[in-house]
Design a protein around this motif. Structure first.
Motif, PDB file in Angstrom:
ATOM      1  N   THR A 134      64.693  60.751  48.116  1.00  0.00           N
ATOM      2  CA  THR A 134      65.819  61.362  47.432  1.00  0.00           C
ATOM      3  C   THR A 134      66.621  60.350  46.620  1.00  0.00           C
ATOM      4  OG1 THR A 134      67.030  61.077  49.473  1.00  0.00           O
ATOM      5  CG2 THR A 134      66.144  63.239  49.032  1.00  0.00           C
ATOM      6  N   GLY A 135      66.035  59.193  46.379  1.00  0.00           N
ATOM      7  CA  GLY A 135      66.752  58.171  45.626  1.00  0.00           C
ATOM      8  C   GLY A 135      66.804  58.442  44.135  1.00  0.00           C
ATOM      9  N   LEU A 136      65.931  59.302  43.650  1.00  0.00           N
ATOM     10  CA  LEU A 136      65.866  59.573  42.208  1.00  0.00           C
ATOM     11  C   LEU A 136      65.812  61.069  41.981  1.00  0.00           C
ATOM     12  CD1 LEU A 136      63.063  57.236  40.811  1.00  0.00           C
ATOM     13  CD2 LEU A 136      65.508  56.991  40.439  1.00  0.00           C
ATOM     14  N   PHE A 137      66.356  61.485  40.884  1.00  0.00           N
ATOM     15  CA  PHE A 137      66.056  62.835  40.426  1.00  0.00           C
ATOM     16  C   PHE A 137      65.979  62.863  38.909  1.00  0.00           C
ATOM     17  CE2 PHE A 137      70.248  64.175  39.018  1.00  0.00           C
ATOM     18  CZ  PHE A 137      71.112  63.415  39.792  1.00  0.00           C
ATOM     19  N   VAL A 138      65.340  63.913  38.427  1.00  0.00           N
ATOM     20  CA  VAL A 138      65.038  64.013  37.000  1.00  0.00           C
ATOM     21  C   VAL A 138      65.692  65.281  36.462  1.00  0.00           C
ATOM     22  CG1 VAL A 138      63.190  64.222  35.321  1.00  0.00           C
ATOM     23  CG2 VAL A 138      62.822  62.910  37.398  1.00  0.00           C
TER      24      VAL A 138
ATOM     25  N   ASP B 271      69.669  69.147  25.246  1.00  0.00           N
ATOM     26  CA  ASP B 271      70.010  68.127  24.252  1.00  0.00           C
ATOM     27  C   ASP B 271      68.823  67.202  23.983  1.00  0.00           C
ATOM     28  OD1 ASP B 271      69.899  66.694  26.537  1.00  0.00           O
ATOM     29  OD2 ASP B 271      71.977  66.001  26.516  1.00  0.00           O
ATOM     30  N   HIS B 272      67.617  67.697  24.291  1.00  0.00           N
ATOM     31  CA  HIS B 272      66.348  67.025  23.973  1.00  0.00           C
ATOM     32  C   HIS B 272      66.090  65.808  24.859  1.00  0.00           C
ATOM     33  CE1 HIS B 272      66.331  68.706  19.579  1.00  0.00           C
ATOM     34  NE2 HIS B 272      66.787  69.559  20.462  1.00  0.00           N
ATOM     35  N   LEU B 273      66.860  65.650  25.908  1.00  0.00           N
ATOM     36  CA  LEU B 273      66.694  64.444  26.708  1.00  0.00           C
ATOM     37  C   LEU B 273      66.184  64.777  28.094  1.00  0.00           C
ATOM     38  CD1 LEU B 273      69.898  62.374  25.909  1.00  0.00           C
ATOM     39  CD2 LEU B 273      67.555  61.857  25.247  1.00  0.00           C
ATOM     40  N   ILE B 274      65.371  63.868  28.593  1.00  0.00           N
ATOM     41  CA  ILE B 274      65.037  63.897  30.013  1.00  0.00           C
ATOM     42  C   ILE B 274      65.633  62.636  30.602  1.00  0.00           C
ATOM     43  CG2 ILE B 274      63.174  63.687  31.681  1.00  0.00           C
ATOM     44  CD1 ILE B 274      61.481  65.398  29.917  1.00  0.00           C
ATOM     45  N   LYS B 275      66.397  62.798  31.665  1.00  0.00           N
ATOM     46  CA  LYS B 275      67.025  61.623  32.262  1.00  0.00           C
ATOM     47  C   LYS B 275      66.556  61.467  33.685  1.00  0.00           C
ATOM     48  CE  LYS B 275      71.057  61.572  29.356  1.00  0.00           C
ATOM     49  NZ  LYS B 275      72.392  61.077  29.201  1.00  0.00           N
ATOM     50  N   VAL B 276      66.401  60.225  34.054  1.00  0.00           N
ATOM     51  CA  VAL B 276      66.068  59.906  35.432  1.00  0.00           C
ATOM     52  C   VAL B 276      67.304  59.269  36.043  1.00  0.00           C
ATOM     53  CG1 VAL B 276      64.531  58.665  36.956  1.00  0.00           C
ATOM     54  CG2 VAL B 276      63.690  59.530  34.787  1.00  0.00           C
TER      55      VAL B 276
ATOM     56  N   ASN C 213      72.020  57.313  44.358  1.00  0.00           N
ATOM     57  CA  ASN C 213      73.057  56.586  45.088  1.00  0.00           C
ATOM     58  C   ASN C 213      74.185  56.116  44.179  1.00  0.00           C
ATOM     59  OD1 ASN C 213      71.888  56.724  47.717  1.00  0.00           O
ATOM     60  ND2 ASN C 213      70.274  55.414  46.885  1.00  0.00           N
ATOM     61  N   THR C 214      73.838  55.689  42.963  1.00  0.00           N
ATOM     62  CA  THR C 214      74.886  55.224  42.049  1.00  0.00           C
ATOM     63  C   THR C 214      75.298  56.313  41.066  1.00  0.00           C
ATOM     64  OG1 THR C 214      73.251  54.414  40.487  1.00  0.00           O
ATOM     65  CG2 THR C 214      74.011  52.875  42.158  1.00  0.00           C
ATOM     66  N   THR C 215      74.579  57.440  41.071  1.00  0.00           N
ATOM     67  CA  THR C 215      74.751  58.537  40.096  1.00  0.00           C
ATOM     68  C   THR C 215      74.818  58.017  38.655  1.00  0.00           C
ATOM     69  OG1 THR C 215      77.134  58.534  40.426  1.00  0.00           O
ATOM     70  CG2 THR C 215      75.876  60.164  41.649  1.00  0.00           C
ATOM     71  N   GLN C 216      73.906  57.111  38.357  1.00  0.00           N
ATOM     72  CA  GLN C 216      73.788  56.614  36.988  1.00  0.00           C
ATOM     73  C   GLN C 216      72.411  56.994  36.457  1.00  0.00           C
ATOM     74  OE1 GLN C 216      76.277  54.902  35.385  1.00  0.00           O
ATOM     75  NE2 GLN C 216      77.477  55.362  37.221  1.00  0.00           N
ATOM     76  N   ALA C 217      72.367  57.265  35.162  1.00  0.00           N
ATOM     77  CA  ALA C 217      71.066  57.525  34.548  1.00  0.00           C
ATOM     78  C   ALA C 217      70.349  56.188  34.373  1.00  0.00           C
ATOM     79  CB  ALA C 217      71.253  58.207  33.202  1.00  0.00           C
ATOM     80  N   VAL C 218      69.166  56.114  34.917  1.00  0.00           N
ATOM     81  CA  VAL C 218      68.446  54.841  34.816  1.00  0.00           C
ATOM     82  C   VAL C 218      67.405  54.882  33.720  1.00  0.00           C
ATOM     83  CG1 VAL C 218      68.831  54.099  37.160  1.00  0.00           C
ATOM     84  CG2 VAL C 218      66.925  55.610  36.660  1.00  0.00           C
ATOM     85  N   MET C 219      67.120  56.048  33.215  1.00  0.00           N
ATOM     86  CA  MET C 219      66.085  56.121  32.193  1.00  0.00           C
ATOM     87  C   MET C 219      66.294  57.353  31.327  1.00  0.00           C
ATOM     88  SD  MET C 219      62.149  55.499  33.071  1.00  0.00           S
ATOM     89  CE  MET C 219      62.396  53.924  33.820  1.00  0.00           C
ATOM     90  N   ASN C 220      65.959  57.213  30.069  1.00  0.00           N
ATOM     91  CA  ASN C 220      66.109  58.305  29.112  1.00  0.00           C
ATOM     92  C   ASN C 220      64.787  58.543  28.416  1.00  0.00           C
ATOM     93  OD1 ASN C 220      68.664  59.214  29.248  1.00  0.00           O
ATOM     94  ND2 ASN C 220      69.466  57.824  27.683  1.00  0.00           N
TER      95      ASN C 220
END
Lengths: 645, 557
Positions: free
Chosen positions: B165-169, B174-179, B183-190
């Motif tokens: 459960t460490g990541l979600f997608v 808006d044409h984006l997929i974010k990973v 835990n930090t609730t930050q987007a790590v990838m776009n």
């Protein structure tokens, strides 16, 4: 059995919803509740019936159903379960938030249905929301998604409570602040009062010293006993009082001025402020009551002291009192401009009576203060009585007296003497022949000649307000001559709007013959029908020759009976003819009075505009006006160009 | 994954098959206590079906997995709107996607049209309301437009990383997929997509790749590689936007996509192009008979078991089946070794007639493959729900009694494997259909507007549904009213204890009186008559003797 019972509940509900009233008939509602109370299948049936009625394409039916639903909802758990199961349906049908399923006509009832449904939803969800998720969901949806305005009863109550609390707090604070001020200023105030009181007393002593010699000793009890007659006692007391008084003259004018000054100060400033302080001290809410009590005690002492001094002053120096009293009287005169004399007299009497107790107390008679009182009142009574007698005679005469315009004819009002016809008061030589100076016009003729032509003047009627109670709690303020268009004949009503004289008697009086007639007719009709039926039946029974025919006849008879029943049932009045004529009549009457039915609610009301339109816009009228206009135009043309046609 | 090779048993009768497969991925923490010796006396008091089963289980007549699966399906059969469990939705737009994580089965991820994503703890509520009657599950965190990395437009899909459960997608309009890092609730990838993202999916089986499959407005399906941050594949074949993508549950290489053109395509990501397109006219009646029987029939006549509507030759169907097997690395069990050449010839540029086949008239709006990888459900804008046999590639012609389906949006279906139920949003309701008869077993009416998504948590036997009315509703078996009064620190209690939610702990002075309301079996007496101090209660909990008791309750009611 069950089916039969079930039919009853459904029947009751349908009957309850079949009304144009803005509420459920309480008797029917009670019947429904009683019906539903002890049996679950009954309740299920009720829920089912109500839900199907909610789907009816008529807001009034839905509205009444909703009211019944609410009644049952607040009482029965099973009913709640059943209703909550289909809550979305119910909300759609009652609030009408789906665009494709708006609330049906009539519009007024629809809006009432809408607001009532919202109110109920809120009530239900605050009461039972904890146990029903769907209820909460519905409420949330309406509140958050649809943003409907809920009345928020609880919130409002809380807000009102809060406001009241704040207000109380504020007044308490103000009082506290005042009390603090009082505490701070208490000593100086006391000092001021004392100095004023001292001043007055000194003035008084000085004034009294001047007339010391003239003052007579106080009469003792024996003296009083001498005066057998009450009136004499009265006179004696008055004279004593008068004797005690100090009169102003040029010598002691300065003293009197000072006295008046300080008296005014005492009465207008100190007494008022002390009273105010006392009020503050009574109302203030303190944790420590000790200080408050002591201050209050002192204040009350001061107040009493001031009062005593004031009384003293007034006793001794009448001018003070009279001046003060005079001012009061003037003020009263100003305010009592419109009052009737009798009231004035009464007020005067009461004032006199109020003043009286001071008489014996001042003169030291404390053992028996009542007798003079009684006497005085009795004297007053006789006076008033005589005045009343006179007044009544005058009133009677006034009532009889004709109202006549002022004019020269009033000179000879009531005179029965004849008038000399040729006597003008001036001696004029007349050349027209002999004059009979003794000619007389008889009094009768004079009276005849003096008859005044009166113009009919319409009496100005002040039409009273209808005063029928309104829904919003007020009274109808419409002023009509006889009949209020909304509340019927205008009758005298009390302050609550209830008619003072119940009119039922009149109506009853007017009714009976009619009712009797109708009853007789109805009974006669029934009898006729029955005898006819009977004869027919007998004939049929006698006619036994052909079994087949008889059978057929029976079938026909049955059919006829059914048809007849249907026919009887179709007219609401005749349905119950044989059974209970009273009911039938009342029904008929009500039916006549109340033409409104559910169907008529849907119909658009015919307005004056519509009627006018009907008259003016129909084909014939338009045609006529068109032809009229054209002919007018023709005429104009002909007139303008007479040689061209 | 090796164990999943056991797909050969697909010919076996369903109940056996179910129990065997369920056993493999049955979470160990959820095991119903098998040692029920102590509880038998309660069973004797009240002879119910349940208790008979417990006795049978005790005596070993029923195997443990079958026992548990029966319990689960019984619970699944009596779902209703839960009053006690209340998920407080922070969303201000329609809820488009719901998913409970597959590792713990505890965290619910929701994505909504107001560009917000929220995570809930579905097991442990934050607080209670109404005197403990309502457990409020507030979001653990919310990511919305205010968040610096938040999406701009509606979030159409939100999926957990299947491994933990460490990541979600999240995929958005808006044409984006974010990973996201949970835990930090930050987007790590776009990942910037060419159009609105309709659907994203990650394979729960994948051991050798970390690919996010994305269906967008664009005709091409793209695979986003989380490891490299780039698109690894671009799969062309659809003629219109792709509404839904779903990884196969039997092979980590196989991707299923459903497009607005009505086609459902199967892709093997190791090869170019799609290898299969489902055809609605290519059908069979219900389940296939077991393999041996089929082969015997096939030997006798070519089409005795097939129905009249089936117009494909046995040969080609066999080849198809083989191709699936081959790609799914499942040929060990298939018995028939496919002819390589035929497959080779068919695959890359499939016959054009086959390439144009459609699964639905109109768009395919939802896809869901069963957990054993044998069946596929597809929903279309033609208001049809179809059940496909993946192996044969046939439409099974089960008539599901759907009335109407939402056509404009992707809808998210959910399956209950043990009880063979499929849950699908039908306008304002969610319906549960039996797989094989297509009969409506459940109709869940609670939403006031269209329902977009549902998720059945097989671990808790709970159904979550989200709709346009911004609510997330929980449907569970209503046994007992959960009521916890004065529970100050309850985090130490076992997760099972909470998951079952049937204990009413009343704090009366120094005593904790655990008892169960609306409880009609012997456990009640046990609980009612046992007064424990708090300490001993905790001890009991820790020693799991209570857990057993509660486990039994969970099973029994």
């Amino acid at each position: 059995m069950e089916a039969e019972e079930g039919g009853r509940v459904r029947e009751l509900i349908e009957k309850a919803t079949d009304t144009t009233d803005p509420g459920v008939d309480p008797r029917l509602l009670k019947a429904i509740k009683a019906e539903v109370r002890y049996s679950d299948p009954e309740l299920r049936l009720a829920a089912q019936t109500l839900m199907s009625l909610m789907k009816r394409n008529h807001s009034q039916v839905r509205y009444i159903s909703l009211l019944i639903i609410d009644e049952l909802f607040m009482r029965s758990k099973l009913f709640r379960d059943l209703i909550v199961e289909n809550l979305d349906q119910l909300l759609i049908l009652s609030i009408g938030f789906r665009r494709n399923m708006p609330l049906p006509a009539p519009k007024a009832v629809a809006s009432r249905l809408h607001s009532t449904a919202i109110e109920f939803l809120e009530k239900w969800s605050t009461t039972f929301g904890v146990h029903y998720r769907k209820l909460r969901l519905g409420f949330d949806y309406c509140k958050n998604n649809l943003r409907l305005q809920f009345p928020d009863v609880q919130g409002n109550a809380a807000r009102v409570r809060q406001e009241r609390r704040e207000r109380e707090m504020r007044t308490r604070e103000i009082l506290l602040r005042k009390f603090e001020g009082l505490k701070a200023n208490f000593s100086t105030m006391k000092e001021e009062v004392r100095s004023t009181v001292n001043e007055i007393e000194e003035c008084l002593t000085i004034a009294r010293a001047k007339e010391e010699a003239e003052v007579q000793p106080l009469p003792n009890d024996e003296d009083l006993a001498d005066f057998q007659s009450r009136e004499l006692l009265q006179l004696r007391l008055a004279s004593l009082k008068e004797g005690k008084r100090v009169h102003e003259n040029t010598e002691n004018k300065v003293i009197f001025d000072a006295l008046r000054e300080s008296y005014r100060l005492l009465v207008s400033k100190h007494l008022a402020s002390v009273q105010e302080w006392i009020a503050v001290a009574v109302r203030v809410d303190l944790t420590d009551n000790h200080l408050r009590n002591s201050i209050m005690k002192e204040l009350i002492d001061i107040q009493n002291n001031i009062r005593m001094v004031k009384k003293n002053c007034e006793e001794i120096v009448p001018s003070l009192e009279s001046s003060a009293g005079h001012i009061d009287d003037e003020e009263e005169d100003i305010w009592e401009v419109g009052k009737i004399e009798a009231v004035d007299r009464a007020s005067v009497a009461s004032r006199e009576q109020a003043e009286e107790p001071s008489i014996p107390s001042m003169s030291g008679v404390k053992d028996d203060p009542t007798p003079p009182n009684i006497e005085k009142s009795s004297i007053n009574g006789t006076l008033i009585e005589s005045a009343d007698v006179k007044d009544s005679l005058r009133d009677k005469l006034l009532a009889e007296a004709p109202v006549v315009n002022w004019g020269p004819h009033l000179n000879s009002w009531g005179s029965t003497s004849d008038v000399l016809a040729n006597h003008r008061g001036l001696e004029l030589e007349s050349h027209w022949g002999r004059v009979d100076y003794d000619a007389v016009i008889p009094a009768q003729k004079i009276a005849e000649l003096n008859v005044q032509a009166t113009l009919y003047k319409e009496e100005r009627v002040t039409s009273k307000p209808c005063n029928a109670p309104l829904k919003n709690g007020g009274l109808c303020q419409r002023r009509d001559l006889r009949v209020c268009p909304f509340h019927g004949t205008i009758v005298p009503r009390d302050s609550c709007g209830n008619p003072i004289y119940p009119e039922s008697m009149e109506i009853d009086q007017s009714r009976p013959p009619e009712i009797d007639l109708v009853k007789q007719l109805a009974e006669q009709a029934v009898k006729n029908v029955r005898t006819h039926d009977h004869e027919e039946l007998e004939r049929r029974i006698n006619d036994k020759k052909l079994l087949k025919r008889a059978k057929l006849a029976r079938v026909r008879e049955h059919n006829e009976a059914v048809l007849r029943e249907a026919a009887l049932a179709s007219t609401s009045a005749s349905a119950a003819v044989g059974a209970d004529p009273d009911i039938s009549i009342s029904e008929r009457v009500s039916a006549r009075n109340k033409k409104e039915t559910l169907a008529s609610m849907l119909r658009k009301k015919e307005t004056a505009k519509d009627r006018l339109g009907q008259r003016l816009l129909n084909a014939r009228a338009t045609e006529a006006s068109v032809s009229q206009l054209t002919s007018d135009a023709d005429a104009c043309y002909r007139e303008a160009f007479p040689n061209q046609w | 994954m090796v164990l999943r090779v056991g797909h050969s048993t697909m010919w076996a009768p369903s109940h056996i098959q179910n129990h065997r497969f369920r056993g493999l991925d049955f979470p160990t923490k959820d095991v119903i206590p098998t040692d029920l010796v102590g509880e038998v006396r309660y069973a004797r008091r009240r002879p119910r079906r349940m208790w008979k089963e417990v006795e049978k289980r005790e005596s070993g007549k029923i195997p443990p997995f079958s026992f548990s699966s029966r319990v689960r399906s019984r619970r699944a059969a009596s779902l209703q709107l839960s009053n006690a469990k209340d998920i407080v939705s922070p969303h201000k737009g329609s809820v488009n996607s719901l998913q409970v994580d597959s590792t713990e089965g505890r965290y619910l991820l929701s994505g909504a049209s107001d560009a917000s994503v929220a995570v809930f703890d579905a097991q442990k509520p934050q607080d209670y309301e109404g005197g403990g009657l309502m457990a409020k599950h507030r979001p653990v965190f919310v990511v919305d437009k205010q968040h610096p990395h938040g999406h701009k437009y509606a979030v159409s899909s939100a999926t957990w990383y299947p491994i933990d459960t460490g990541l979600f997608v999240t995929g958005s309009y808006d044409h984006l997929i974010k990973v996201w890092d949970t835990n930090t609730t930050q987007a790590v990838m776009n990942f910037k997509m060419p159009g609105k993202v309709y659907s994203t999916s990650m394979s729960s089986l994948a051991t050798s790749h970390m690919l996010i499959a994305a269906g967008t407005e664009d005709v091409q399906v793209r695979l986003c590689d989380v490891a490299s941050g780039a698109f690894s594949h671009t799969l062309s074949g659809h003629r219109d936007g792709v509404m839904t993508v779903q990884w196969s549950t039997s092979s980590e290489w196989v991707l299923l996509t459903g497009g607005c053109d009505g086609a459902i395509r199967f892709w093997d990501i190791r090869r170019a192009g799609c290898f299969h397109v489902l055809d609605q006219s290519h059908s069979q009646l219900g389940r296939r008979p077991p393999f041996l029987e089929l082969s015997a029939v096939a030997k006798v006549s070519t089409s005795r078991s097939s129905i009249s509507g089936r117009n494909m030759s046995v040969k080609s169907s066999a080849s198809l089946r083989k191709s699936v097997h081959g790609n799914g690395a499942k040929h060990l069990s298939s018995g028939k070794v496919p002819a390589k050449g035929m497959k080779q010839r068919l695959h890359p540029g499939m016959m054009s007639s086959q390439d144009r086949a459609t699964a639905h008239y109109g768009a395919v709006t939802g896809l869901r493959a069963s957990e054993d990888g044998m069946y596929l459900f597809s929903a279309g804008s033609d208001s049809r729900l179809r059940l496909w046999d993946i192996e044969s590639g046939c439409n099974t012609l089960v008539n599901f009694e759907t009335v109407r389906l939402q056509a404009s949006k992707p809808i998210q279906m959910s399956l209950a494997q043990e009880s063979a139920l499929v849950f699908i949003p039908c306008m304002t309701a969610v319906k549960g259909f039996d797989w094989w008869t297509g009969k409506t077993c459940h109709t869940f009416r609670g939403h006031y507007e269209y329902v977009n998504c549902c998720w059945y948590s097989s671990q808790d036997q709970e159904l979550y549904t989200g709709g346009n009315d911004r609510q997330i509703l929980v449907w569970m078996k209503m046994l007992l009213e959960m009521k916890i009064l004065g529970a100050t620190d309850i985090s130490h209690m076992s997760s099972y204890f909470f998951k079952c939610q049937r204990v009413l702990v009343q704090h009366t002075g120094k005593y904790w009186v655990p008892y169960v309301s609306r409880f009609s079996c012997g456990i009640k007496d046990l609980c009612m008559n046992t007064y424990l101090t708090k300490e001993s209660f905790e001890d009991q909990i820790l020693q799991t003797s209570w857990e057993k008791a509660f486990g039994l309750m969970a099973v029994g009611l």
